[in-house]
Design a protein around this motif. Structure first.
Motif, PDB file in Angstrom:
ATOM      1  N   ILE A 179      88.081  16.827  46.008  1.00 47.57           N
ATOM      2  CA  ILE A 179      88.858  17.896  46.657  1.00 47.57           C
ATOM      3  C   ILE A 179      88.656  19.206  45.911  1.00 47.57           C
ATOM      4  CG2 ILE A 179      91.217  18.714  47.077  1.00 47.57           C
ATOM      5  CD1 ILE A 179      91.895  15.704  47.684  1.00 47.57           C
ATOM      6  N   TYR A 180      88.700  19.172  44.586  1.00 44.78           N
ATOM      7  CA  TYR A 180      88.538  20.397  43.801  1.00 44.78           C
ATOM      8  C   TYR A 180      87.153  21.013  43.995  1.00 44.78           C
ATOM      9  CZ  TYR A 180      88.005  23.572  39.889  1.00 44.78           C
ATOM     10  OH  TYR A 180      87.753  24.683  39.131  1.00 44.78           O
ATOM     11  N   SER A 231      84.982  20.676  46.316  1.00 43.26           N
ATOM     12  CA  SER A 231      84.650  21.084  47.683  1.00 43.26           C
ATOM     13  C   SER A 231      85.639  22.122  48.206  1.00 43.26           C
ATOM     14  CB  SER A 231      84.630  19.873  48.616  1.00 43.26           C
ATOM     15  OG  SER A 231      85.930  19.307  48.724  1.00 43.26           O
ATOM     16  N   GLY A 232      86.587  22.526  47.359  1.00 43.84           N
ATOM     17  CA  GLY A 232      87.659  23.401  47.804  1.00 43.84           C
ATOM     18  C   GLY A 232      87.457  24.878  47.516  1.00 43.84           C
ATOM     19  N   ASP A 233      88.327  25.650  48.101  1.00 46.05           N
ATOM     20  CA  ASP A 233      88.261  27.112  47.995  1.00 46.05           C
ATOM     21  C   ASP A 233      88.511  27.628  46.577  1.00 46.05           C
ATOM     22  OD1 ASP A 233      87.646  27.469  50.654  1.00 46.05           O
ATOM     23  OD2 ASP A 233      89.742  27.760  51.267  1.00 46.05           O
ATOM     24  N   GLU A 234      89.393  26.979  45.815  1.00 46.99           N
ATOM     25  CA  GLU A 234      89.697  27.475  44.466  1.00 46.99           C
ATOM     26  C   GLU A 234      88.433  27.525  43.606  1.00 46.99           C
ATOM     27  OE1 GLU A 234      92.308  26.312  40.500  1.00 46.99           O
ATOM     28  OE2 GLU A 234      92.616  25.178  42.350  1.00 46.99           O
ATOM     29  N   TYR A 235      87.723  26.418  43.547  1.00 48.30           N
ATOM     30  CA  TYR A 235      86.497  26.338  42.748  1.00 48.30           C
ATOM     31  C   TYR A 235      85.434  27.292  43.284  1.00 48.30           C
ATOM     32  CZ  TYR A 235      82.067  24.315  41.112  1.00 48.30           C
ATOM     33  OH  TYR A 235      80.816  24.132  40.571  1.00 48.30           O
TER      34      TYR A 235
END
Length: 155
Positions: free
Chosen positions: A36-37, A39-43
C-alpha cells in the motif's frame, strides 16, 4: 553499450508501475502495508517533489541497450554537499539479467553521474544477492542507516 534515458515527468506513471512490479517480484516489498505504501500517493508524491528540486534533483532513468530498455534506476547526486550519488533503486529487468548486464548498467550510470558532479556512490540493500553484486562492483560495507538498512559506499 548501455545508454541512459531520463524519464520525463509525463512518463512517471509508467515508471511507477514497473518499479512496483520489481519491488514485489524481487521480494523487496512483501507485506500488504508495504504494498500500500509503495503504490500510494504519499511515497510517490514525495519522490515526485524530489524530481523537481534544484539542486540535488532525484533522477529516474532507464538503461537502454540496442534500443531496448533493460533496467532502471533512481538516484540523487548531492551537488550542494560533497558529491555523493545515492542510488535509491537499481535493477536489471529479469529477462536481461546475467552476462554482465548489471555491471554494464552501473558503468553507464557511473559515467553519466560523474559528468553531472558525482564524486562517490552510496546505497542500501536488503538482499544478499544485491550485497554480492555491489561488492563485485567495488562497493564496501558502510554500517547501517537510521532504519537499520545496511549501507554500502564506493569512493
Amino acid at each position: 553499450m548501455i545508454t541512459i534515458e531520463e524519464i520525463q515527468a509525463e512518463r512517471i506513471d509508467e515508471f511507477w508501475e514497473i518499479q512496483f512490479g520489481y519491488l514485489v517480484d524481487d521480494g523487496m516489498v512483501v507485506t500488504e502495508e508495504e504494498k500500500i505504501y509503495f503504490s500510494g500517493d504519499e511515497y510517490r508524491s514525495h519522490l515526485k517533489k524530489l524530481t523537481q528540486r534544484t539542486p540535488d534533483t532525484l533522477h529516474m532513468v532507464y538503461f537502454v541497450r540496442d534500443g531496448i530498455r533493460v533496467g532502471a534506476a533512481q538516484y540523487c547526486t548531492y551537488q550542494s554537499e560533497d558529491g555523493k550519488c545515492f542510488i535509491l533503486d537499481f535493477w536489471v529487468f529479469p529477462d536481461y539479467r546475467g552476462g554482465g548486464t548489471g555491471r554494464a548498467c552501473f558503468d553507464a550510470l557511473s559515467a553519466y553521474t560523474k559528468a553531472d558532479g558525482a564524486v562517490y556512490y552510496a546505497l542500501n540493500y536488503a538482499k544478499e544477492s544485491s550485497h554480492q553484486f555491489w561488492l563485485s562492483n567495488g562497493f564496501v560495507d558502510n554500517g547501517e542507516d537510521e532504519y537499520g538498512s545496511k549501507l554500502m559506499v564506493k569512493r
